[in-house]
Design a protein around this motif. Structure first.
Motif, PDB file in Angstrom:
ATOM      1  N   GLY A 191      -4.761  -7.644  13.000  1.00 14.95           N
ATOM      2  CA  GLY A 191      -6.063  -8.089  12.530  1.00 14.95           C
ATOM      3  C   GLY A 191      -6.809  -7.140  11.616  1.00 14.95           C
ATOM      4  N   PHE A 192      -6.102  -6.310  10.861  1.00 15.52           N
ATOM      5  CA  PHE A 192      -6.768  -5.388   9.939  1.00 15.52           C
ATOM      6  C   PHE A 192      -7.477  -6.167   8.827  1.00 15.52           C
ATOM      7  CE2 PHE A 192      -4.670  -2.193  12.161  1.00 15.52           C
ATOM      8  CZ  PHE A 192      -4.891  -0.927  11.630  1.00 15.52           C
ATOM      9  N   PRO A 193      -8.669  -5.756   8.423  1.00 18.19           N
ATOM     10  CA  PRO A 193      -9.331  -6.369   7.265  1.00 18.19           C
ATOM     11  C   PRO A 193      -8.526  -6.082   5.992  1.00 18.19           C
ATOM     12  CG  PRO A 193     -10.887  -5.086   8.589  1.00 18.19           C
ATOM     13  CD  PRO A 193      -9.513  -4.733   9.068  1.00 18.19           C
ATOM     14  N   TYR A 194      -8.654  -6.976   5.021  1.00 18.29           N
ATOM     15  CA  TYR A 194      -7.905  -6.808   3.774  1.00 18.29           C
ATOM     16  C   TYR A 194      -8.241  -5.489   3.075  1.00 18.29           C
ATOM     17  CZ  TYR A 194      -6.679 -11.760   4.198  1.00 18.29           C
ATOM     18  OH  TYR A 194      -6.187 -12.955   4.638  1.00 18.29           O
ATOM     19  N   ALA A 195      -9.513  -5.134   3.100  1.00 16.40           N
ATOM     20  CA  ALA A 195      -9.919  -3.898   2.422  1.00 16.40           C
ATOM     21  C   ALA A 195      -9.280  -2.685   3.076  1.00 16.40           C
ATOM     22  CB  ALA A 195     -11.442  -3.768   2.442  1.00 16.40           C
ATOM     23  N   GLU A 196      -9.183  -2.708   4.403  1.00 17.85           N
ATOM     24  CA  GLU A 196      -8.583  -1.573   5.112  1.00 17.85           C
ATOM     25  C   GLU A 196      -7.088  -1.492   4.833  1.00 17.85           C
ATOM     26  OE1 GLU A 196      -8.606   0.324   9.634  1.00 17.85           O
ATOM     27  OE2 GLU A 196      -9.919  -1.371   9.118  1.00 17.85           O
ATOM     28  N   ILE A 197      -6.438  -2.651   4.758  1.00 17.61           N
ATOM     29  CA  ILE A 197      -5.010  -2.659   4.418  1.00 17.61           C
ATOM     30  C   ILE A 197      -4.818  -2.118   3.007  1.00 17.61           C
ATOM     31  CG2 ILE A 197      -2.960  -4.100   4.077  1.00 17.61           C
ATOM     32  CD1 ILE A 197      -4.119  -6.042   6.144  1.00 17.61           C
ATOM     33  N   GLY A 198      -5.730  -2.483   2.114  1.00 20.18           N
ATOM     34  CA  GLY A 198      -5.657  -1.971   0.756  1.00 20.18           C
ATOM     35  C   GLY A 198      -5.737  -0.460   0.717  1.00 20.18           C
ATOM     36  N   ALA A 199      -6.610   0.112   1.563  1.00 22.62           N
ATOM     37  CA  ALA A 199      -6.729   1.573   1.624  1.00 22.62           C
ATOM     38  C   ALA A 199      -5.459   2.201   2.169  1.00 22.62           C
ATOM     39  CB  ALA A 199      -7.927   1.953   2.493  1.00 22.62           C
ATOM     40  N   VAL A 200      -4.821   1.531   3.128  1.00 23.93           N
ATOM     41  CA  VAL A 200      -3.578   2.036   3.705  1.00 23.93           C
ATOM     42  C   VAL A 200      -2.472   2.074   2.664  1.00 23.93           C
ATOM     43  CG1 VAL A 200      -1.709   1.469   5.317  1.00 23.93           C
ATOM     44  CG2 VAL A 200      -4.094   1.361   6.089  1.00 23.93           C
ATOM     45  N   LEU A 201      -2.389   1.020   1.852  1.00 18.71           N
ATOM     46  CA  LEU A 201      -1.274   0.863   0.918  1.00 18.71           C
ATOM     47  C   LEU A 201      -1.584   1.345  -0.496  1.00 18.71           C
ATOM     48  CD1 LEU A 201      -0.031  -2.679   1.990  1.00 18.71           C
ATOM     49  CD2 LEU A 201       0.854  -0.465   2.715  1.00 18.71           C
ATOM     50  N   GLY A 202      -2.838   1.711  -0.734  1.00 18.18           N
ATOM     51  CA  GLY A 202      -3.209   2.112  -2.085  1.00 18.18           C
ATOM     52  C   GLY A 202      -3.194   0.944  -3.039  1.00 18.18           C
ATOM     53  N   ARG A 203      -3.621  -0.236  -2.571  1.00 19.24           N
ATOM     54  CA  ARG A 203      -3.672  -1.451  -3.374  1.00 19.24           C
ATOM     55  C   ARG A 203      -5.087  -2.016  -3.342  1.00 19.24           C
ATOM     56  NH1 ARG A 203       0.905   0.168  -3.929  1.00 19.24           N
ATOM     57  NH2 ARG A 203       2.800  -1.009  -4.359  1.00 19.24           N
ATOM     58  N   SER A 204      -5.431  -2.805  -4.319  1.00 19.88           N
ATOM     59  CA  SER A 204      -6.743  -3.444  -4.332  1.00 19.88           C
ATOM     60  C   SER A 204      -6.799  -4.531  -3.269  1.00 19.88           C
ATOM     61  CB  SER A 204      -7.020  -4.066  -5.701  1.00 19.88           C
ATOM     62  OG  SER A 204      -6.164  -5.178  -5.921  1.00 19.88           O
ATOM     63  N   GLU A 205      -8.019  -4.883  -2.877  1.00 17.76           N
ATOM     64  CA  GLU A 205      -8.164  -5.939  -1.871  1.00 17.76           C
ATOM     65  C   GLU A 205      -7.594  -7.257  -2.389  1.00 17.76           C
ATOM     66  OE1 GLU A 205     -11.690  -8.271   0.615  1.00 17.76           O
ATOM     67  OE2 GLU A 205     -12.063  -6.269  -0.204  1.00 17.76           O
ATOM     68  N   ALA A 206      -7.786  -7.524  -3.665  1.00 10.28           N
ATOM     69  CA  ALA A 206      -7.257  -8.768  -4.255  1.00 10.28           C
ATOM     70  C   ALA A 206      -5.730  -8.798  -4.177  1.00 10.28           C
ATOM     71  CB  ALA A 206      -7.719  -8.891  -5.705  1.00 10.28           C
ATOM     72  N   ALA A 207      -5.107  -7.660  -4.473  1.00  7.09           N
ATOM     73  CA  ALA A 207      -3.641  -7.592  -4.412  1.00  7.09           C
ATOM     74  C   ALA A 207      -3.144  -7.786  -2.988  1.00  7.09           C
ATOM     75  CB  ALA A 207      -3.168  -6.246  -4.958  1.00  7.09           C
ATOM     76  N   VAL A 208      -3.867  -7.210  -2.018  1.00 10.13           N
ATOM     77  CA  VAL A 208      -3.489  -7.351  -0.610  1.00 10.13           C
ATOM     78  C   VAL A 208      -3.607  -8.810  -0.174  1.00 10.13           C
ATOM     79  CG1 VAL A 208      -4.167  -6.790   1.756  1.00 10.13           C
ATOM     80  CG2 VAL A 208      -3.985  -4.979   0.050  1.00 10.13           C
ATOM     81  N   ARG A 209      -4.677  -9.481  -0.581  1.00 13.31           N
ATOM     82  CA  ARG A 209      -4.848 -10.895  -0.227  1.00 13.31           C
ATOM     83  C   ARG A 209      -3.688 -11.731  -0.777  1.00 13.31           C
ATOM     84  NH1 ARG A 209      -9.692 -12.726   1.754  1.00 13.31           N
ATOM     85  NH2 ARG A 209     -11.363 -11.167   1.906  1.00 13.31           N
ATOM     86  N   GLN A 210      -3.266 -11.403  -1.987  1.00 15.22           N
ATOM     87  CA  GLN A 210      -2.149 -12.135  -2.595  1.00 15.22           C
ATOM     88  C   GLN A 210      -0.858 -11.884  -1.818  1.00 15.22           C
ATOM     89  OE1 GLN A 210      -1.043 -10.979  -6.636  1.00 15.22           O
ATOM     90  NE2 GLN A 210      -0.701 -13.117  -7.158  1.00 15.22           N
ATOM     91  N   LEU A 211      -0.614 -10.622  -1.469  1.00 12.71           N
ATOM     92  CA  LEU A 211       0.573 -10.283  -0.676  1.00 12.71           C
ATOM     93  C   LEU A 211       0.533 -10.960   0.682  1.00 12.71           C
ATOM     94  CD1 LEU A 211       0.872  -6.460  -1.453  1.00 12.71           C
ATOM     95  CD2 LEU A 211       2.670  -8.163  -1.877  1.00 12.71           C
TER      96      LEU A 211
END
Length: 294
Positions: free
Chosen positions: A135-155
């Protein structure tokens, strides 16, 4: 700052980090190696640079798991026969009291789902695990992976669609699944082909994992008649002293076969619509060390 101060936050999060790494890699030894490497980086990091230990550790563990998964892909392409995840005992304990949360965790670690996750790219798998299992938020996943929130949502969207299209779509009551597993064991042990066939879906599949180290089918067996007859032949060929018990593995009941206190085989049935849809048989000795014989 003492060594105890440095270690305590890591030990607090170790089970969580291992859970993330296992879902990423499908094998306990690989997950433990990644978590150990995360500990080395944690212990050598400057304390003043680690304001949020959990975020730091999740980031390090996830990135290490992605690197390890990329390395493992080529090795698994050379694997002898079908590859299945390593079975693990699932005891979520009092920290997960909510039945809905337990169901999510059980599903995310099921053999069926882990097999599907093998078909994702390492980045997609990381996003799926962090988002759907924890249940990680998209923004937090983005910080983990070094990706933008938009890119994480797409993934995340792509990974979820991929998994939903391929994973079993059966909502099975745990008690019903255990009942069918027990009846399956009784029929197989008693050599009752008719009763066994009554439990198997017509298009049932059997997937065996031996890694080429012990006897197991190197191709998937399909149809109820072929799977049923194969299982009865296997049961009739068991060595004397074979013991069988039911243990919860990967969020569901599994049959654990052992001889002389050593686990020989783990068998788990995927159940849906009152019938067994798939049988997973893990015999590779390297994947059974963590399962207790009794």
């Amino acid at each position: 700052m003492t060594a105890e101060t440095v270690t305590d936050p890591f030990e607090e999060y170790r089970p969580f980090l291992t859970g993330v790494a296992y879902r990423m890699l499908g094998r306990v030894a690989d997950a433990e190696d990644v978590v150990q490497e995360a500990w080395l980086r944690w212990s050598s990091a400057g304390r003043e640079d680690v304001r949020e230990p959990r975020a730091f550790l999740v980031r390090v563990t996830t990135r290490l798991a992605i690197d390890r998964l990329r390395h493992l892909r080529s090795r698994r392409e050379r694997y002898v026969g079908p590859w299945l995840p390593e079975p693990v005992v699932t005891e979520f304990g009092p920290a997960v009291p909510d039945s809905a949360e337990r169901a999510v965790l059980s599903d995310s670690v099921s053999l069926a789902v882990l097999v599907v996750l093998e078909t994702l790219s390492p980045l997609e798998r990381a996003v799926f695990v962090l988002r759907e299992a924890f249940g990680f938020p998209y923004a937090e996943i983005g910080a983990v992976l070094g990706r933008s929130e938009a890119a994480v949502r797409q993934l995340a969207g792509r990974a979820k669609r991929h998994v939903e299209e391929r994973k079993p779509r059966y909502d099975v009551d745990p008690a019903a699944r255990r009942d069918i597993t027990e009846r399956f064991l009784a029929a197989a042990a008693g050599g009752d082909l008719e009763q066994l066939l009554a439990l198997l879906a017509p298009d049932v599949r059997l997937v065996g994992d031996s890694g080429g180290k012990v006897k197991a089918p190197r191709r998937i067996i399909e149809t109820a008649d072929k799977v049923g007859r194969f299982l009865l032949a296997v049961m009739n060929d068991q060595p004397s002293g074979m013991e069988v018990r039911i243990l919860e593995l990967n969020g569901g009941p599994a049959l654990v076969f052992s001889v002389g206190g050593v686990v020989d085989t783990v068998l788990q049935a995927e159940v849906g619509d009152g019938a067994i849809r798939c049988v997973y048989v893990v015999r590779n000795p390297d994947k059974l060390a963590g399962v207790s014989a009794g």
